[in-house]
Each structure stands twice: as structure tokens, then as C-alpha cells.
Design a protein around this motif. Structure first.
Motif, PDB file in Angstrom:
ATOM      1  N   TYR A 117     -73.112  -4.197 -30.896  1.00  0.00           N
ATOM      2  CA  TYR A 117     -71.710  -3.893 -30.276  1.00  0.00           C
ATOM      3  C   TYR A 117     -71.138  -2.476 -30.818  1.00  0.00           C
ATOM      4  CZ  TYR A 117     -66.680  -3.598 -29.500  1.00  0.00           C
ATOM      5  OH  TYR A 117     -65.406  -3.087 -29.228  1.00  0.00           O
ATOM      6  N   ASN A 118     -70.520  -1.805 -29.890  1.00  0.00           N
ATOM      7  CA  ASN A 118     -70.156  -0.496 -30.570  1.00  0.00           C
ATOM      8  C   ASN A 118     -68.682  -0.025 -29.995  1.00  0.00           C
ATOM      9  OD1 ASN A 118     -72.536   1.183 -31.804  1.00  0.00           O
ATOM     10  ND2 ASN A 118     -73.579   0.169 -29.851  1.00  0.00           N
ATOM     11  N   TYR A 119     -67.941   0.188 -30.753  1.00  0.00           N
ATOM     12  CA  TYR A 119     -66.615   0.820 -30.317  1.00  0.00           C
ATOM     13  C   TYR A 119     -66.317   1.897 -30.734  1.00  0.00           C
ATOM     14  CZ  TYR A 119     -61.437   0.895 -30.372  1.00  0.00           C
ATOM     15  OH  TYR A 119     -60.132   1.286 -30.042  1.00  0.00           O
ATOM     16  N   ILE A 120     -65.661   2.962 -29.789  1.00  0.00           N
ATOM     17  CA  ILE A 120     -65.614   4.284 -29.979  1.00  0.00           C
ATOM     18  C   ILE A 120     -63.879   4.425 -29.423  1.00  0.00           C
ATOM     19  CG2 ILE A 120     -65.760   6.662 -29.310  1.00  0.00           C
ATOM     20  CD1 ILE A 120     -68.743   5.916 -28.850  1.00  0.00           C
ATOM     21  N   ASP A 121     -62.980   4.906 -30.034  1.00  0.00           N
ATOM     22  CA  ASP A 121     -61.564   5.628 -29.835  1.00  0.00           C
ATOM     23  C   ASP A 121     -61.658   6.926 -29.959  1.00  0.00           C
ATOM     24  OD1 ASP A 121     -59.171   6.037 -29.261  1.00  0.00           O
ATOM     25  OD2 ASP A 121     -58.162   4.430 -30.746  1.00  0.00           O
ATOM     26  N   ALA A 122     -61.773   7.592 -28.854  1.00  0.00           N
ATOM     27  CA  ALA A 122     -61.942   9.064 -28.882  1.00  0.00           C
ATOM     28  C   ALA A 122     -60.775   9.629 -28.012  1.00  0.00           C
ATOM     29  CB  ALA A 122     -63.351   9.500 -28.206  1.00  0.00           C
ATOM     30  N   GLU A 123     -59.754  10.467 -28.603  1.00  0.00           N
ATOM     31  CA  GLU A 123     -58.729  11.180 -28.024  1.00  0.00           C
ATOM     32  C   GLU A 123     -58.602  12.636 -28.696  1.00  0.00           C
ATOM     33  OE1 GLU A 123     -55.056   9.678 -30.335  1.00  0.00           O
ATOM     34  OE2 GLU A 123     -55.712   8.106 -28.714  1.00  0.00           O
ATOM     35  N   PHE A 124     -57.771  13.370 -27.723  1.00  0.00           N
ATOM     36  CA  PHE A 124     -57.397  14.705 -28.030  1.00  0.00           C
ATOM     37  C   PHE A 124     -56.200  14.470 -29.243  1.00  0.00           C
ATOM     38  CE2 PHE A 124     -59.020  15.601 -24.011  1.00  0.00           C
ATOM     39  CZ  PHE A 124     -59.811  16.766 -23.996  1.00  0.00           C
ATOM     40  N   THR A 125     -56.207  15.328 -30.138  1.00  0.00           N
ATOM     41  CA  THR A 125     -54.914  15.226 -31.033  1.00  0.00           C
ATOM     42  C   THR A 125     -54.164  16.605 -31.104  1.00  0.00           C
ATOM     43  OG1 THR A 125     -56.536  16.119 -32.930  1.00  0.00           O
ATOM     44  CG2 THR A 125     -56.404  13.709 -32.577  1.00  0.00           C
ATOM     45  N   ASP A 126     -54.301  17.277 -30.271  1.00  0.00           N
ATOM     46  CA  ASP A 126     -53.474  18.545 -30.005  1.00  0.00           C
ATOM     47  C   ASP A 126     -53.374  19.019 -28.667  1.00  0.00           C
ATOM     48  OD1 ASP A 126     -51.992  20.492 -31.035  1.00  0.00           O
ATOM     49  OD2 ASP A 126     -53.409  21.751 -32.091  1.00  0.00           O
ATOM     50  N   GLY A 127     -52.705  20.120 -28.519  1.00  0.00           N
ATOM     51  CA  GLY A 127     -52.351  20.426 -27.113  1.00  0.00           C
ATOM     52  C   GLY A 127     -51.892  19.715 -26.004  1.00  0.00           C
ATOM     53  N   ILE A 128     -51.986  20.343 -24.630  1.00  0.00           N
ATOM     54  CA  ILE A 128     -51.504  19.581 -23.560  1.00  0.00           C
ATOM     55  C   ILE A 128     -51.857  18.359 -23.216  1.00  0.00           C
ATOM     56  CG2 ILE A 128     -50.796  21.730 -22.429  1.00  0.00           C
ATOM     57  CD1 ILE A 128     -53.212  21.123 -20.568  1.00  0.00           C
ATOM     58  N   ASN A 129     -53.157  17.859 -23.842  1.00  0.00           N
ATOM     59  CA  ASN A 129     -53.632  16.643 -23.658  1.00  0.00           C
ATOM     60  C   ASN A 129     -53.352  15.642 -24.712  1.00  0.00           C
ATOM     61  OD1 ASN A 129     -54.296  16.809 -21.018  1.00  0.00           O
ATOM     62  ND2 ASN A 129     -56.355  18.167 -21.692  1.00  0.00           N
ATOM     63  N   ASP A 130     -52.621  15.963 -25.860  1.00  0.00           N
ATOM     64  CA  ASP A 130     -52.409  15.118 -27.009  1.00  0.00           C
ATOM     65  C   ASP A 130     -52.474  13.591 -26.758  1.00  0.00           C
ATOM     66  OD1 ASP A 130     -52.093  14.304 -29.703  1.00  0.00           O
ATOM     67  OD2 ASP A 130     -50.299  15.425 -29.684  1.00  0.00           O
ATOM     68  N   GLY A 131     -53.199  12.819 -27.275  1.00  0.00           N
ATOM     69  CA  GLY A 131     -52.989  11.440 -27.132  1.00  0.00           C
ATOM     70  C   GLY A 131     -53.844  10.911 -25.689  1.00  0.00           C
ATOM     71  N   LYS A 132     -54.545  11.803 -25.085  1.00  0.00           N
ATOM     72  CA  LYS A 132     -55.260  11.311 -23.857  1.00  0.00           C
ATOM     73  C   LYS A 132     -56.577  11.006 -24.481  1.00  0.00           C
ATOM     74  CE  LYS A 132     -51.905  12.381 -21.005  1.00  0.00           C
ATOM     75  NZ  LYS A 132     -51.444  11.120 -20.176  1.00  0.00           N
ATOM     76  N   GLU A 133     -57.586   9.829 -23.594  1.00  0.00           N
ATOM     77  CA  GLU A 133     -58.672   9.767 -23.952  1.00  0.00           C
ATOM     78  C   GLU A 133     -59.491  10.933 -23.561  1.00  0.00           C
ATOM     79  OE1 GLU A 133     -60.089   5.985 -22.631  1.00  0.00           O
ATOM     80  OE2 GLU A 133     -57.833   5.103 -22.751  1.00  0.00           O
ATOM     81  N   LEU A 134     -60.779  11.076 -24.499  1.00  0.00           N
ATOM     82  CA  LEU A 134     -61.728  12.073 -24.018  1.00  0.00           C
ATOM     83  C   LEU A 134     -62.661  11.390 -22.830  1.00  0.00           C
ATOM     84  CD1 LEU A 134     -63.241  12.988 -27.379  1.00  0.00           C
ATOM     85  CD2 LEU A 134     -61.506  13.989 -25.934  1.00  0.00           C
ATOM     86  N   SER A 135     -62.900  12.418 -21.759  1.00  0.00           N
ATOM     87  CA  SER A 135     -63.481  11.817 -20.554  1.00  0.00           C
ATOM     88  C   SER A 135     -64.843  11.576 -20.984  1.00  0.00           C
ATOM     89  CB  SER A 135     -63.354  12.916 -19.404  1.00  0.00           C
ATOM     90  OG  SER A 135     -63.875  13.940 -19.662  1.00  0.00           O
ATOM     91  N   TRP A 136     -65.557  10.491 -19.862  1.00  0.00           N
ATOM     92  CA  TRP A 136     -66.412   9.910 -20.004  1.00  0.00           C
ATOM     93  C   TRP A 136     -67.009   9.291 -21.212  1.00  0.00           C
ATOM     94  CZ3 TRP A 136     -68.993   8.975 -15.798  1.00  0.00           C
ATOM     95  CH2 TRP A 136     -70.467   8.709 -15.760  1.00  0.00           C
ATOM     96  N   VAL A 137     -66.282   8.958 -22.061  1.00  0.00           N
ATOM     97  CA  VAL A 137     -66.638   7.972 -23.400  1.00  0.00           C
ATOM     98  C   VAL A 137     -66.161   6.775 -23.092  1.00  0.00           C
ATOM     99  CG1 VAL A 137     -66.219   7.877 -25.852  1.00  0.00           C
ATOM    100  CG2 VAL A 137     -66.327  10.280 -24.741  1.00  0.00           C
ATOM    101  N   ALA A 138     -67.166   5.873 -23.135  1.00  0.00           N
ATOM    102  CA  ALA A 138     -66.647   4.271 -22.968  1.00  0.00           C
ATOM    103  C   ALA A 138     -66.130   3.755 -24.161  1.00  0.00           C
ATOM    104  CB  ALA A 138     -67.914   3.538 -22.280  1.00  0.00           C
ATOM    105  N   LYS A 139     -65.039   3.382 -24.294  1.00  0.00           N
ATOM    106  CA  LYS A 139     -64.605   2.670 -25.623  1.00  0.00           C
ATOM    107  C   LYS A 139     -65.636   1.495 -26.139  1.00  0.00           C
ATOM    108  CE  LYS A 139     -59.676   3.391 -26.123  1.00  0.00           C
ATOM    109  NZ  LYS A 139     -58.477   2.849 -26.289  1.00  0.00           N
ATOM    110  N   HIS A 140     -66.071   0.655 -25.181  1.00  0.00           N
ATOM    111  CA  HIS A 140     -66.997  -0.598 -25.587  1.00  0.00           C
ATOM    112  C   HIS A 140     -68.372  -0.399 -24.930  1.00  0.00           C
ATOM    113  CE1 HIS A 140     -63.236  -2.276 -26.740  1.00  0.00           C
ATOM    114  NE2 HIS A 140     -62.753  -2.007 -25.903  1.00  0.00           N
ATOM    115  N   THR A 141     -69.290  -0.620 -25.718  1.00  0.00           N
ATOM    116  CA  THR A 141     -70.663  -0.499 -25.101  1.00  0.00           C
ATOM    117  C   THR A 141     -71.683  -1.577 -25.976  1.00  0.00           C
ATOM    118  OG1 THR A 141     -71.608   1.101 -26.614  1.00  0.00           O
ATOM    119  CG2 THR A 141     -70.887   1.788 -24.492  1.00  0.00           C
ATOM    120  N   GLY A 142     -72.481  -2.282 -25.385  1.00  0.00           N
ATOM    121  CA  GLY A 142     -73.223  -3.314 -26.205  1.00  0.00           C
ATOM    122  C   GLY A 142     -74.590  -3.583 -25.535  1.00  0.00           C
ATOM    123  N   ARG A 143     -75.160  -4.425 -26.234  1.00  0.00           N
ATOM    124  CA  ARG A 143     -76.571  -4.713 -25.645  1.00  0.00           C
ATOM    125  C   ARG A 143     -76.828  -6.168 -26.701  1.00  0.00           C
ATOM    126  NH1 ARG A 143     -81.690  -3.679 -28.497  1.00  0.00           N
ATOM    127  NH2 ARG A 143     -83.496  -3.844 -26.959  1.00  0.00           N
ATOM    128  N   GLY A 144     -77.639  -6.824 -25.708  1.00  0.00           N
ATOM    129  CA  GLY A 144     -78.382  -8.124 -26.253  1.00  0.00           C
ATOM    130  C   GLY A 144     -79.490  -8.469 -25.701  1.00  0.00           C
TER     131      GLY A 144
END
Length: 652
Positions: free
Chosen positions: A529-556
Motif C-alpha cells: 500500500y502506498n499513500y501520497i499527499d502532494a500539493e502546492f504550497t505557494d502561488g495561486i494554486n496554494d493548497g491544491k492537489e498536484l495533478s495526475w497523482v493518485a493519493k492511494h495505490t496498492g497491490r496484492g
């Protein structure tokens, strides 16, 4: 006697050594694992351990065979949190929160420690590496700015090929869906007691899933190797040819109506690469060794996409290094220091664009034991790059650029027993702008600044004879990230809107967990299981999620031996919902999450191997790459539908 498959690779104690799970034992056995300290190339040394606290996964030959996979891309899908994007003519591999377009420049791809990343933004061609050449794949999740410098930001994938240690060879033939046919073969042997040879070749053709997407791909490689107690030398040369039709983008409506449709019937891309490599290592004495690699590659790409084009690129690299190993009362002290020197040249005929990029860097890394259970690693790198750039529209008179960057790292590795390992690590990273990125910037921007960042990570490993568990957490901060911004002012003389920019600051938090269990001699299963919280921390998109990045991925996965020579393997790969690439303002709807199921049935007896592999078992429609279009609508590339492949192989 079944194949007794095991996922034989878990890092214990260092980046350069991993545990081989002892022969399968009965369920519930909690005895200590037998540890085999095996040295890997990802530490920039074939035979000297570099105890680097890091998250490393090694996919060995047994795991590759167990999966029934027929390509490197299939092996990597879902591993170590890698998110794959596929535009139907090439793939990119994102690690730790990058979009498809930025992943190409922030995930470093190596072949036996040699860079495959191009000096332009084109993705490395992993199709050039037939799976029969691969001995193992090493995946370092996280930055490696000191060891590898430029582009080692989100992670490093090192594909280790077979070396001519034995006499023999193999032949494989396969065929399946979409009129796909493939042949692979290799042979190795001894010339005398010191000299050996290895030759391999492959050919693949098929229509592929979408219309107007047929390919014809071939590769050959030859290697001569010399090895004594104190000296080793090799020389190899290879040729790769990939001719593929480009089906182009689909609108959302076209994708829903028929994901196999094509947006055109004329576009194509034909890539031809010739490469040569040589290396030498000499053991000076018991403690010191000197080594050097010299690599050259030359690529011609002719294509018809947004017009007829003929582009060339070449890259010459020289990497000398010194390696030291000293035994102390506290343990092994290891040192590696070296230079990475390269000269790349790219020519784009349709834009009258050319660039000569030269890079020089020096690095030093030391692993110092504080006790038999505790060690620290410290290192640094300095790099300088110069560009001699010409663009017929934007810089017709040429422009010279000069930039530099540095990286430092510090890590602690604590291993109280063979069962447990704890580590913490901080590592700087950087990347320089590519040739075509520097050539297309907004008015007044004379050269993009280097992208810089820092990665923090902590991890814990637990290894028993029948189970392994790895857990890690990390934070990755970036400044001046180099991206293409469609809303930026285009260059004076530019042909299309937008420009390459140094973006606002961003950060990525993440966590991963990976568990493998050898339940019985015949049954193995695992979860990731993999978790990613990716977002901008400055500028007009401050607090927005980075595009094309899935927060949750996994494999079994589950692997089971049954009967005497049969083994079945099944896996499920989950990709969570995410915004389409380019939707940095998070204005559109997210693409839905999806699960891909893969199944393989393997037969192994004496020298014969047969495999039936079904990818995308349930024929799931999904978007393998997508781009934000705002009011104009998004554009999609279709993921590959159900794909059945039968392979028959013979080893001699």
C-alpha cells in the motif's frame, strides 16, 4: 517439485545489501531469517557494500519468472508505488508524486548503472530491454542526489542485465492478443578461463490495443568480458529499433464510445539507437579499487506527429571512481568518490533547434560504523552544467547558459539483530532543465533555474524466515520545479501557447507498507500500500492537489504451486482517483479509481518453461494518460484492454 517461488529481495541494513528469504518453511515459523549480504549496482559498486539508509525493493529473476510478465513495464506496474503513464507509444514511471510529463525528468532510469534518461524530455525506451536480458530490477524509492545527481529526485530504477558467468543460453517464443508475436534468445560462454561472451537479441511485432498503433521492434546486444582476481574489463555494443504508429489523443466522448479508436491514421514514430559501453576495474590492494565506465549512445528519431520531423541526439559519458573498504573494530567503513562527466547534443530539424549540454560533477560518500549495530552515511555532490542553445524562432542568434547545484545527505542505519532494521535519512536533490525546456521559456526568462529539493525519510524492516514487512514514511519538498505551464506567456516567436517555467513550491508527504508471507512451501502472498499527499504550497494554486497523482495505490498478489510442475500467479493493482494532468487548479472532475487484475499460469520442467499470462483480466476500460483541456475538454489515451500471451521457452 514446484517452482517454489519467493520474492527474494528485501533490503536489510543498507542500500546495497538485501535479504534472501530462507527456503520456505511451514506457516507460523518465526525463527530468524538467514541473511545473504548481496551487493547491488545501485550503490555504484558491484562488490563493495555502501550502507545507505533507504527504501529499496529488489525484484529478482525468480519473482520475474513467477509473475509470467513479458516486459519490463509489466514487471514494474504497481511495484514500490510506481504510477505508470502510457501514451500508447511510450511509458513514464512516476515515483513519489509526479505527473506523467514531469516523471520523465524526476525518476532516474539506469541500465547496469548507466543512465537511460535522455537529454531532451523524451522518455527512456524501456522496450529496448527484452525481459530475457534482465537479471533483476532494483528500485530505490526516494532521492539519490549524492550518488546520482541530476534527475534522481523521486527515485531510481536500476535494471541489471545478465552477465556471462555461465555457459548456456535460452530461446523464447510467444504470441497472443492483437496479433502480437515475439522471439527472444541469448547465449553465453567461455573463450578461455578469463574471457567470456554474451549475445542476445529480440524481435516483437503486433497491432496493439488501439487502431493505428502497430509496432515492429527489435534489439541486439553483444558483450565481451574479462575477469581475474584483481582486474575486470568489459566492452559491449547494442542496437535498438522501434517503429510504431501513433494513434493520438481521444476526446472524452470518443474514449467512452470506443477506447480502441484512433485520433488519426498517419502519425508514427521511428526510433533507432546505437550504444557502446566499456568499463574497467582494478583492485589496487586489499582496501582500494579504481574503476571507470565510458558510454556513448546515438539516437535518430523520425516521426510524423505535429509535422514531419527528424531529430537526433547523442550522449557521451565518462564516470571514473575510487572505492575503499576498511575493517574496523566497529564494522566496515566504506568510501566511494568519483566524477560524472557528460556531453550531450540534440538537433531538432523542424525548429532549427540545437543544443550542446555539458555537465561535470564530483561526489563523495562515506559509510562510517559507530558500532556493530549502528552506522551513519554522509556525502555530498557538486554539479555544473552549461548549454549552448540555438532555436530558429526564439533564440536565432544562440544563447549560452551556465548553472550549478549541490546536494548533501546524512543518514543513520540501526540494525540491532538480523530481524530488525531502522533508518532515518535526509537527502538533497536537484535537476537541470532539459534541452527543449530551456529553448521554450517566457519573454525575459533567459534560462530556467535548477530545480532543487530535499527529502526526509524514516523506515523500519522486519524479517523472519517466512515473512517480511517494510514500512516507511517520507516528506519531499521542491522549489523551482521545472514544468510546462499552458497559461504562461509563450516566447516571442513561439509556435504554441504556454512555456516552460520554474513553478511554485510544492511538497509531498507519503507512507508505504510492503508485506510478503511464505505461508507454506507451495503458497506465497503479499500486499503493498502506498499513500501520497502532494500539493502546492505557494502561488495561486496554494493548497491544491498536484495533478495526475493518485493519493492511494496498492497491490496484492498470491502465488501457489500445484501438481508437480505447475504454478499459478494472480495479482490485483489498484490506482486511486486523481485529477487529469494539467488541472493544477483542481477545476475538473477526478478520473475514477480502477483495479487491474492479472493472471499467469506457469509450467516449469527441466529446461522447459511455458507461461500463459492474461493482463487486464476483466477487460477494464481506463485512462492510461490524460490531459486537461479546460473549456475545450480533456484528452485521453486508452489503457490496454485484456491481453492474453502464451510463451514457450527452452534453456540450454
Amino acid at each position: 517439485m514446484g517452482t517454489n517461488p519467493t520474492k527474494i529481495a528485501l533490503l536489510i541494513g543498507s542500500l546495497c545489501s538485501f535479504s534472501v528469504i530462507a527456503p520456505a518453511m511451514a506457516a507460523g515459523d518465526t525463527s530468524t531469517a538467514k541473511v545473504d549480504e548481496h551487493l547491488v549496482v545501485i550503490g555504484r559498486s558491484d562488490n563493495t557494500p555502501l550502507n545507505i539508509a533507504a527504501n529499496v525493493n529488489v525484484i529478482d529473476a525468480a519473482a520475474i519468472e513467477m509473475s509470467g510478465a513479458t516486459s519490463v513495464t509489466e514487471v514494474l506496474r504497481g511495484q514500490s508505488g510506481i504510477q505508470i503513464s502510457d501514451n500508447n507509444i511510450g511509458t513514464s514511471f512516476a515515483m513519489r508524486g509526479f505527473s506523467a510529463s514531469t516523471a520523465v525528468n524526476n525518476t532516474l532510469i539506469l541500465l547496469d548503472g548507466r543512465r537511460l534518461n535522455n537529454i531532451d524530455i523524451a522518455a527512456p525506451s524501456l522496450n529496448a530491454i527484452p525481459l530475457n536480458q534482465v537479471e533483476r530490477i532494483e528500485i530505490l524509492s526516494g532521492s539519490a542526489g549524492v550518488l546520482y545527481g541530476d534527475q534522481a529526485v523521486g527515485g531510481v530504477i536500476n535494471i541489471v542485465t545478465k552477465s556471462p558467468e555461465n555457459t548456456g543460453g535460452s530461446v523464447q517464443l510467444s504470441g497472443g492478443s492483437f496479433d502480437t508475436y515475439e522471439g527472444r534468445g541469448d547465449v553465453s560462454g567461455a573463450i578461455n578461463k578469463d574471457w567470456r561472451y554474451f549475445f542476445t537479441g529480440s524481435y516483437n511485432q503486433g497491432d496493439n490495443y488501439r487502431k493505428h498503433n502497430a509496432n515492429e521492434t527489435g534489439s541486439i546486444l553483444g558483450r565481451i568480458q574479462y575477469k581475474t582476481a584483481t582486474d575486470s574489463f568489459f566492452v559491449e555494443t547494442s542496437y535498438y529499433d522501434n517503429d510504431r504508429e501513433n494513434p493520438g489523443l481521444l476526446t472524452e466522448k470518443q474514449f467512452k464510445d470506443n477506447p480502441r479508436d484512433s485520433g488519426n491514421d498517419k502519425q508514427y514514430s521511428h526510433e533507432m539507437t546505437t550504444a557502446a559501453r566499456t568499463g574497467y576495474q582494478h583492485q589496487l590492494n586489499q582496501n582500494w579499487a579504481l574503476a571507470a565506465d565510458l558510454d556513448y549512445s546515438d539516437t535518430l528519431v523520425s516521426s510524423l506527429n505535429w509535422g514531419q520531423s527528424r531529430n537526433t541526439r547523442s550522449l557521451l559519458m565518462f564516470s571514473p571512481k575510487a572505492l575503499a573498504n576498511y575493517s574496523t573494530r566497529q564494522g566496515e567503513l566504506n568510501l566511494v568518490t568519483g566524477l560524472d562527466i557528460s556531453r550531450g547534443k540534440a538537433d531538432f530539424d523542424t525548429m532549427a533547434r540545437s543544443n550542446v549540454q555539458q555537465m561535470q560533477s564530483a561526489y563523495l560518500q562515506a559509510t562510517v560504523p559507530l558500532s556493530h549495530t549502528l552506522s551513519y552515511v554522509v556525502g555530498g555532490r557538486y554539479a555544473r552544467v552549461t548549454d549552448e542553445l540555438v532555436d530558429g524562432n526564439v533564440y536565432p542568434n544562440g544563447m549560452d547558459l551556465d548553472e550549478n547545484a549541490h546536494a548533501f545527505e546524512l543518514g543513520l542505519n540501526y540494525r540491532p539483530t538480523a530481524e530488525y532494521r531502522l533508518y532515518v535519512r535526509a537527502d538533497d536533490n536537484f535537476r537541470f532543465a532539459k534541452v527543449d525546456e530551456q529553448a521554450y521559456t517566457s519573454p525575459g526568462v533567459l534560462g530556467l533555474k535548477p530545480q532543487t529539493g530535499r527529502s526526509y525519510e524514516a523506515g523500519w524492516d522486519w524479517t523472519l524466515a517466512s515473512q517480511t514487512l517494510r514500512v516507511s514514511i517520507y516528506r519531499l519538498d521542491l522549489e523551482d520545479e521545472i514544468v510546462y505551464d499552458s497559461s504562461a506567456t509563450k516566447p516571442i516567436g513561439g509556435n504554441f501557447d504556454g512555456a516552460n517555467v520554474n513553478a511554485d513550491a510544492s511538497r509531498r508527504y507519503g507512507a508505504s507498507a510492503d508485506w510478503d508471507w511464505q505461508v507454506t512451501k507451495a503458497l506465497q502472498l503479499g500486499l503493498e500500500y502506498n499513500y501520497i499527499d502532494a500539493e502546492f504550497t505557494d502561488g495561486i494554486n496554494d493548497g491544491k492537489e498536484l495533478s495526475w497523482v493518485a493519493k492511494h495505490t496498492g497491490r496484492g498478489y498470491v502465488s501457489m504451486d500445484f501438481a508437480e510442475h505447475f504454478q499459478v500467479f494472480a495479482e490485483a493493482i489498484y490506482t486511486g482517483d486523481r485529477f487529469v494532468e494539467g488541472d493544477n487548479g483542481n477545476e475538473g472532475d477526478k478520473l475514477a479509481s480502477y483495479v487491474l487484475g492479472n493472471l499467469a499460469l506457469n509450467y516449469n520442467r527441466d529446461a522447459w518453461l511455458a507461461s500463459l499470462r492474461i493482463d487486464n483480466l476483466f477487460d477494464k476500460d481506463y485512462v492510461s494518460a490524460g490531459y486537461y483541456g479546460g473549456l475545450w475538454g480533456d484528452s485521453y489515451y486508452s489503457g490496454r484492454g485484456r491481453d492474453i500471451r502464451f510463451t514457450l521457452g527452452y534453456r540450454f
